[in-house]
Design a protein around this motif. Structure first.
Motif, PDB file in Angstrom:
ATOM      1  N   ASP A 149     -15.221  25.242  19.133  1.00  0.00           N
ATOM      2  CA  ASP A 149     -16.475  24.615  18.716  1.00  0.00           C
ATOM      3  C   ASP A 149     -17.089  23.906  19.915  1.00  0.00           C
ATOM      4  OD1 ASP A 149     -16.622  25.376  16.175  1.00  0.00           O
ATOM      5  OD2 ASP A 149     -15.707  23.558  15.327  1.00  0.00           O
ATOM      6  N   PRO A 150     -18.394  24.039  20.097  1.00  0.00           N
ATOM      7  CA  PRO A 150     -18.998  23.330  21.227  1.00  0.00           C
ATOM      8  C   PRO A 150     -18.958  21.820  20.998  1.00  0.00           C
ATOM      9  CG  PRO A 150     -20.688  24.361  19.901  1.00  0.00           C
ATOM     10  CD  PRO A 150     -19.368  24.837  19.367  1.00  0.00           C
ATOM     11  N   LEU A 151     -18.853  21.097  22.120  1.00  0.00           N
ATOM     12  CA  LEU A 151     -18.874  19.644  22.073  1.00  0.00           C
ATOM     13  C   LEU A 151     -20.284  19.172  21.747  1.00  0.00           C
ATOM     14  CD1 LEU A 151     -17.250  17.052  22.868  1.00  0.00           C
ATOM     15  CD2 LEU A 151     -18.179  17.370  25.156  1.00  0.00           C
ATOM     16  N   ILE A 152     -21.223  19.817  22.405  1.00  0.00           N
ATOM     17  CA  ILE A 152     -22.614  19.439  22.196  1.00  0.00           C
ATOM     18  C   ILE A 152     -23.455  20.697  22.205  1.00  0.00           C
ATOM     19  CG2 ILE A 152     -23.196  19.098  24.641  1.00  0.00           C
ATOM     20  CD1 ILE A 152     -24.696  16.534  23.538  1.00  0.00           C
ATOM     21  N   GLU A 153     -24.449  20.723  21.350  1.00  0.00           N
ATOM     22  CA  GLU A 153     -25.276  21.909  21.244  1.00  0.00           C
ATOM     23  C   GLU A 153     -26.745  21.483  21.207  1.00  0.00           C
ATOM     24  OE1 GLU A 153     -24.174  24.320  17.954  1.00  0.00           O
ATOM     25  OE2 GLU A 153     -25.132  26.100  18.795  1.00  0.00           O
ATOM     26  N   VAL A 154     -27.501  21.980  22.147  1.00  0.00           N
ATOM     27  CA  VAL A 154     -28.929  21.656  22.205  1.00  0.00           C
ATOM     28  C   VAL A 154     -29.699  22.877  21.736  1.00  0.00           C
ATOM     29  CG1 VAL A 154     -30.833  21.036  23.737  1.00  0.00           C
ATOM     30  CG2 VAL A 154     -28.569  20.061  24.110  1.00  0.00           C
ATOM     31  N   LYS A 155     -30.600  22.667  20.772  1.00  0.00           N
ATOM     32  CA  LYS A 155     -31.336  23.808  20.213  1.00  0.00           C
ATOM     33  C   LYS A 155     -32.838  23.579  20.342  1.00  0.00           C
ATOM     34  CE  LYS A 155     -27.989  25.094  16.646  1.00  0.00           C
ATOM     35  NZ  LYS A 155     -27.720  24.917  15.214  1.00  0.00           N
ATOM     36  N   ASP A 156     -33.502  24.490  21.035  1.00  0.00           N
ATOM     37  CA  ASP A 156     -34.966  24.537  21.102  1.00  0.00           C
ATOM     38  C   ASP A 156     -35.585  23.155  21.334  1.00  0.00           C
ATOM     39  OD1 ASP A 156     -37.327  25.854  21.199  1.00  0.00           O
ATOM     40  OD2 ASP A 156     -37.715  25.711  19.045  1.00  0.00           O
ATOM     41  N   LEU A 157     -35.096  22.458  22.347  1.00  0.00           N
ATOM     42  CA  LEU A 157     -35.538  21.086  22.622  1.00  0.00           C
ATOM     43  C   LEU A 157     -36.887  21.061  23.341  1.00  0.00           C
ATOM     44  CD1 LEU A 157     -34.710  18.037  22.635  1.00  0.00           C
ATOM     45  CD2 LEU A 157     -33.838  18.459  24.934  1.00  0.00           C
ATOM     46  N   LYS A 158     -37.793  20.250  22.809  1.00  0.00           N
ATOM     47  CA  LYS A 158     -39.082  20.066  23.503  1.00  0.00           C
ATOM     48  C   LYS A 158     -39.322  18.580  23.704  1.00  0.00           C
ATOM     49  CE  LYS A 158     -41.369  24.261  22.060  1.00  0.00           C
ATOM     50  NZ  LYS A 158     -42.537  24.911  21.468  1.00  0.00           N
ATOM     51  N   SER A 217     -25.222  25.077  25.096  1.00  0.00           N
ATOM     52  CA  SER A 217     -24.127  24.314  24.506  1.00  0.00           C
ATOM     53  C   SER A 217     -23.038  24.136  25.551  1.00  0.00           C
ATOM     54  CB  SER A 217     -23.590  25.024  23.261  1.00  0.00           C
ATOM     55  OG  SER A 217     -23.027  26.250  23.651  1.00  0.00           O
ATOM     56  N   ILE A 218     -22.261  23.084  25.359  1.00  0.00           N
ATOM     57  CA  ILE A 218     -21.166  22.806  26.279  1.00  0.00           C
ATOM     58  C   ILE A 218     -19.895  22.666  25.456  1.00  0.00           C
ATOM     59  CG2 ILE A 218     -20.276  21.279  28.065  1.00  0.00           C
ATOM     60  CD1 ILE A 218     -23.149  20.281  28.493  1.00  0.00           C
ATOM     61  N   ALA A 219     -18.876  23.451  25.825  1.00  0.00           N
ATOM     62  CA  ALA A 219     -17.589  23.374  25.120  1.00  0.00           C
ATOM     63  C   ALA A 219     -16.757  22.262  25.750  1.00  0.00           C
ATOM     64  CB  ALA A 219     -16.868  24.711  25.235  1.00  0.00           C
ATOM     65  N   LEU A 275     -24.122  16.665  18.198  1.00  0.00           N
ATOM     66  CA  LEU A 275     -22.897  16.173  18.830  1.00  0.00           C
ATOM     67  C   LEU A 275     -21.875  15.893  17.735  1.00  0.00           C
ATOM     68  CD1 LEU A 275     -21.611  14.776  21.498  1.00  0.00           C
ATOM     69  CD2 LEU A 275     -22.312  12.665  20.370  1.00  0.00           C
ATOM     70  N   ARG A 276     -20.622  16.307  17.997  1.00  0.00           N
ATOM     71  CA  ARG A 276     -19.533  15.955  17.078  1.00  0.00           C
ATOM     72  C   ARG A 276     -19.139  14.523  17.384  1.00  0.00           C
ATOM     73  NH1 ARG A 276     -18.626  18.515  12.709  1.00  0.00           N
ATOM     74  NH2 ARG A 276     -16.407  17.973  12.745  1.00  0.00           N
ATOM     75  N   HIS A 277     -19.260  13.659  16.385  1.00  0.00           N
ATOM     76  CA  HIS A 277     -19.007  12.239  16.632  1.00  0.00           C
ATOM     77  C   HIS A 277     -18.350  11.659  15.395  1.00  0.00           C
ATOM     78  CE1 HIS A 277     -19.470   8.128  17.811  1.00  0.00           C
ATOM     79  NE2 HIS A 277     -20.428   7.863  16.950  1.00  0.00           N
ATOM     80  N   ASN A 278     -17.163  11.080  15.550  1.00  0.00           N
ATOM     81  CA  ASN A 278     -16.410  10.501  14.431  1.00  0.00           C
ATOM     82  C   ASN A 278     -16.265  11.495  13.281  1.00  0.00           C
ATOM     83  OD1 ASN A 278     -16.193   8.152  15.830  1.00  0.00           O
ATOM     84  ND2 ASN A 278     -17.881   7.117  14.759  1.00  0.00           N
ATOM     85  N   GLY A 279     -15.982  12.732  13.627  1.00  0.00           N
ATOM     86  CA  GLY A 279     -15.688  13.720  12.587  1.00  0.00           C
ATOM     87  C   GLY A 279     -16.892  14.297  11.877  1.00  0.00           C
ATOM     88  N   ARG A 280     -18.108  13.934  12.315  1.00  0.00           N
ATOM     89  CA  ARG A 280     -19.270  14.571  11.703  1.00  0.00           C
ATOM     90  C   ARG A 280     -20.264  14.921  12.800  1.00  0.00           C
ATOM     91  NH1 ARG A 280     -23.331  10.835  10.637  1.00  0.00           N
ATOM     92  NH2 ARG A 280     -22.851   8.819  11.528  1.00  0.00           N
ATOM     93  N   THR A 281     -21.283  15.660  12.428  1.00  0.00           N
ATOM     94  CA  THR A 281     -22.242  16.111  13.427  1.00  0.00           C
ATOM     95  C   THR A 281     -23.474  15.205  13.394  1.00  0.00           C
ATOM     96  OG1 THR A 281     -21.471  18.354  13.126  1.00  0.00           O
ATOM     97  CG2 THR A 281     -23.582  18.069  14.225  1.00  0.00           C
TER      98      THR A 281
END
Lengths: 332, 306, 277
Positions: free
Chosen positions: A4-13, A32-34, A73-79
């Motif tokens: 699972d990626p650590l952080i995922e950026v989608k279509d950012l403007k 995304s960054i794993a 971002l996955r943070h404290n068990g949730r996104t």
């Protein structure tokens, strides 16, 4: 990769609303960054790489505004979607420093000149962890030692102006690593340093990545620096990603003329005396006046008719390797 | 740091000598014969000559200068033309009264300007900032002798809450302190605001935010601590201007301070008192300036630890 | 003209610029537009409150306050304009000469200037008035000298910068004399910052001129001046509070307009400053 990626950026403007008009600093960026991987973000100044980094930190403030997109971002068990958080709210503050930390281009001005180096690190620790001041001090001294600062106890008591640029950047790194972030964003951390110091700081970051198991988002305008650091590379131009893929693939087989141009401007020992360095003609257009069609077309040696009217999307050219250029795709 | 202190203290000596020289020159620049001035316009010739001799006005300038310098260095600033008291005796208690007024006004101005300046910078370019900016602008355009008269009319005459003049109880302090303090507060608020806006734009502020520091820490620790460097200097200048403004404020509220003494002595041509008042004012300004320099050096680690 | 075109875009600056021009027009035409003789004593009409005949009432001598406020505008404009001119004429040549000359002359002069700058303007002005006398000329001299250090600093700064320019070095190398270099090469660089500084300090001149006359050390009666009118009004505050309205309002409006025009001129000439504000 199935992690699972650590952080995922989608279509950012991210747009900046100023008196002179709207600047589309980041205009539809996704990556995304794993965990424990290093992503290199490359581009000339003004291409939106620093703004992207700040958006990930939740540091976009007026006149800048996140217009669209998600930063998950996955943070404290949730996104959590950082793009939706109040930049001054409590939730983003709990993420900064602990989940994501950042170091900057100018070690000379990024440390607060009126506080002792050690106290600035202690502050970062105490903001996020419930430990005593004495324990935080011990930890700060250990961190200073870990980033290769000699005589850490003495350095702890000193002020930024008493340290050299390289030492200050090491102190910044110590501060960033103080709460074991899962992602470290490094915004041109070596640009302002001497070449020899640059190499030392790069080595340090590589070592830390192993010791702390941290993922790194490494921003630079220098493809040569990326080669020794990154697992994956994203090439940005005018607020968009023009090419992305694994680092070897990008270096061996660059598909976008802009990436090829950047390659042409890296000096290499093998080419000594054989090939002249090529530079990319022209300058980056102003983000206030983005040309119609492909942003790179006015400077592109292979520009075609279609490039001036339509903007190409990223399309896969090899497994894991994508480029946004009509040369590599059949226009639909 | 020690060297800085010693250097500054040593500077006081030539400064004091310079001021004494200036006062001597002033005395001789004033049009008219000083002996006639002392004796009065209609005094008989013999009296004028006697005074001229007694005061040594018949001596060559350099001798007079030497004598004057020697007397001042012994703490003798002459005798008032009217009360015949030594100047020092009438000046010293006035200095304390002026110091009280100036100090309290400056304290008021510092607190108000720090709060308003920081708030304004935090809400930069938003409605609250604009309100503060406009109020401060109106404040710097309203001299103390306008705001003072309005305050006297409203609070002392119309409402009858506060005394008009004098300094016999704490209630007498309220109007003069706030009138003088408010003007300074307006001037300083604009400057504190621009220092804070400046500091909040620096790279280390981004670093602090990136650490996860809450906004009040970012503003009141990281930005304010840096903005304090220029602010300390501004407050020092502000203290000087408060002392200058006290001259007018004292006249409005009949405050028995050094400023009113000086103005009255000029109006009554009591030159020894004028000289004494100017001498002490000048020394106070130089002292304040010196203290500001030292505080600045102490606040800035780049100077303190080098 | 480029300046006017850009200045027009600043609505606040434009509004108060027009207001300031009106005040100057009032000052210039004061003798013709006063509704009554500002000096005429009329003991049958002392302390009459504002009315259709006397819009701002009459003072302790029965003189029309509005007429006196109008004439005071002229006095203020005259005194402050000449004081400003005097400060420029004293400060700029000294600053240019000292900056060009350099060496110990410069060191001593700047040390003295710095010393003067730590004293508030009003204190310097009071001390100088003791010598120059409480007359219109005396006030012009006092305020002019008190403000001169500011202009010395600026003129010196610009001269130092201009001296480094290649064309000036070339002129020096070609053997031009210093008067020629100062006038031909350095003066053109100085005019803009001096004009900006002069507009920025105009309100300071006005405030201090009024303060001096409030203290009784400025323009002497019966010539009206806002500060002095307020000082007289203070004695009758209980019975005739309306006396402070005219001079107070005129003074505040003048200073406010001058301040905002100063800011606007500065921003128009140095657009970079605007961004930070």
């Amino acid at each position: 990769m199935s992690v699972d990626p650590l952080i995922e950026v989608k279509d950012l403007k991210v747009h900046f609303h100023t008196e002179d008009g709207v600047a589309r600093a980041v205009d539809g960026v996704g990556f995304s960054i794993a965990p424990e991987r290093t992503l290199g973000v490359v581009g000339e100044s003004g291409c939106g790489k620093s703004v992207t980094a700040r958006a990930v930190m939740g540091l976009i403030e007026a006149p800048g505004k996140i217009e669209q997109g998600e930063i998950l971002l996955r943070h404290n068990g949730r996104t959590v979607d950082i793009a939706k958080l109040d930049p001054r709210g409590a939730e983003i503050r709990g993420i900064r420093g602990t989940e994501i930390a950042m170091i900057f281009q100018e070690p000379m001005t990024s440390l607060n000149p009126v506080f002792r180096i050690g106290d600035q690190i202690v502050e970062a620790i105490l903001l996020h962890e419930k430990i005593g001041r004495a324990a935080a001090r011990e930890r700060a001294v250990e961190l200073l030692a870990a980033v290769g600062i000699p005589l850490p106890r003495q350095r702890f008591e000193q002020f930024p102006h008493q340290l050299s640029g390289g030492m200050r950047q090491r102190a910044m790194i110590a501060m960033a690593m103080s709460c074991n972030p899962k992602l470290l964003i490094a915004d041109e951390p070596t640009t302002a340093l001497d070449v020899t110091i640059q190499a030392q700081v790069m080595d340090l970051m590589n070592a830390l990545r192993r010791d702390f198991n941290t993922a790194i988002m490494f921003i630079t305008h220098d493809l040569g620096v990326i080669a020794g650091m990154a697992d994956d590379v994203v090439v940005m131009y005018l607020g968009r990603i023009v090419e992305s893929g694994p680092v070897r693939e990008i270096f061996r087989n660059p598909k976008h003329p802009y990436t090829q141009g950047l390659m042409g401007s890296i000096p290499s020992l093998a080419d000594w005396g054989v090939r002249r360095l090529t530079a990319i003609d022209g300058v980056v257009p102003s983000p206030f006046a983005v040309p119609q069609g492909c942003g790179f077309a006015p400077r592109c040696p292979h520009a075609m008719e279609i490039c001036r009217t339509r903007s190409p999307d990223l399309a896969e050219v090899a497994p894991g390797h994508a480029a946004a250029c009509f040369l590599n795709q059949v226009p639909t | 740091m020690t060297r800085l202190i010693i250097g500054r203290l040593l500077f006081m000596v030539p400064a004091a000598l310079g001021i004494i020289t200036f006062l001597f020159a002033l005395f001789h620049l004033i049009p008219g014969d000083p002996a006639i001035m002392l004796a009065g316009d209609n005094a008989p010739r013999s009296v004028v000559d006697a005074i001229r001799e007694a005061y040594g006005f018949d001596q060559p300038l350099h001798v007079q200068y030497g004598r004057y310098m020697a007397k001042v260095l012994q703490g003798d600033l002459g005798i008032s033309n009217y009360s015949r008291d030594p100047v020092v005796n009438s000046v010293i208690p006035r200095i304390i009264n002026t110091a009280q007024l100036a100090f309290l006004s400056m304290l008021f101005a510092m607190i108000v300007s720090l709060v308003l300046g920081c708030v304004s910078a935090m809400y930069w370019n938003r409605p609250l900032d604009k309100v503060v900016t406009v109020v401060a602008l109106l404040g710097i355009c309203t001299p103390v002798f306008v705001s003072g008269l309005l305050a006297i009319y409203f609070f002392s005459i119309y409402l009858g809450w506060l005394p008009i003049s004098g300094m016999s109880s704490w209630r007498h302090f309220i109007l003069p302190v706030i009138t003088l303090g408010a003007f300074q507060a307006a001037v300083l608020t604009r400057m504190v605001r621009s220092c804070m806006v400046d500091a909040l734009g620096k790279d280390y502020i981004v670093t602090a935010r990136a650490k996860g520091a809450p906004e009040f820490l970012v503003v009141f620790k990281h930005a304010l601590r840096n903005a304090l460097l220029p602010i300390v200097t501004l407050f020092g200048l502000g203290l000087g201007h408060t002392l200058g403004g006290s001259v007018v404020t004292e006249t409005i509220f009949n405050w028995p301070g050094l400023g009113r003494l000086m103005v009255n002595s000029i109006l009554t041509r009591d030159l020894p008192i004028t000289q004494g008042a100017i001498f002490f004012f000048a020394m106070i300004f130089i002292l304040v300036n010196m203290i500001v320099d030292l505080v600045y050096a102490w606040v800035d680690p780049r100077i303190r630890y080098d | 003209m480029e300046f006017l075109r850009r200045y027009r875009r600043d609505t606040v600056g434009l509004f108060f610029g027009v207001l300031l021009l009106i005040l100057y027009a009032v000052a210039l035409t004061a003798h013709w537009i006063t509704p009554a003789d500002p000096m005429a004593v009329n003991l049958r009409e002392v302390f009459s409150p504002p009315s259709a005949k006397h819009w701002l009432g009459t003072d302790q001598f029965g003189r029309d306050v509005l007429s006196r406020v109008i004439l005071a505008t002229q006095v203020t404009v005259k005194v402050t304009s000449f004081a400003c001119l005097f400060a420029v004429l004293v400060g700029v040549p000294i600053g240019m000469f000292v900056g060009y000359r350099g060496g110990w002359v410069e060191a001593v002069a700047m040390r003295l200037t710095d010393m003067l700058l730590i004293f508030p303007i009003i204190m310097l002005a009071i001390v100088i008035v003791v010598v120059s006398g409480p007359t219109e000329t005396g006030v012009v001299i006092a305020l002019g000298i008190a403000q001169a250090p500011t202009f010395i600093r600026i003129a010196r700064g610009v001269t130092l910068a201009a001296k480094e320019e290649l064309y000036v070095e070339a002129a020096i190398a070609a053997g031009s004399g210093w008067p020629h270099i100062l006038v031909r090469h350095i003066w053109p660089n100085i005019s803009t910052p001096i004009i900006v500084q002069a507009t920025l300090t105009l309100p300071v001149f006005v405030l201090n001129a009024s303060a001096l006359s409030y203290l009784g050390l400025g323009v002497q009666p019966p010539t009206p001046e806002w500060g002095q009118m307020l000082n007289e009004a203070k004695d009758h505050l209980i019975t005739s509070p309306y006396l402070i309205v005219g001079p107070a309002l005129a003074l505040v409006v003048f200073v406010l307009s001058a301040n905002l025009v100063g800011d606007a001129v500065q921003e128009t000439l140095n657009p970079k400053l605007k961004k930070r504000k």
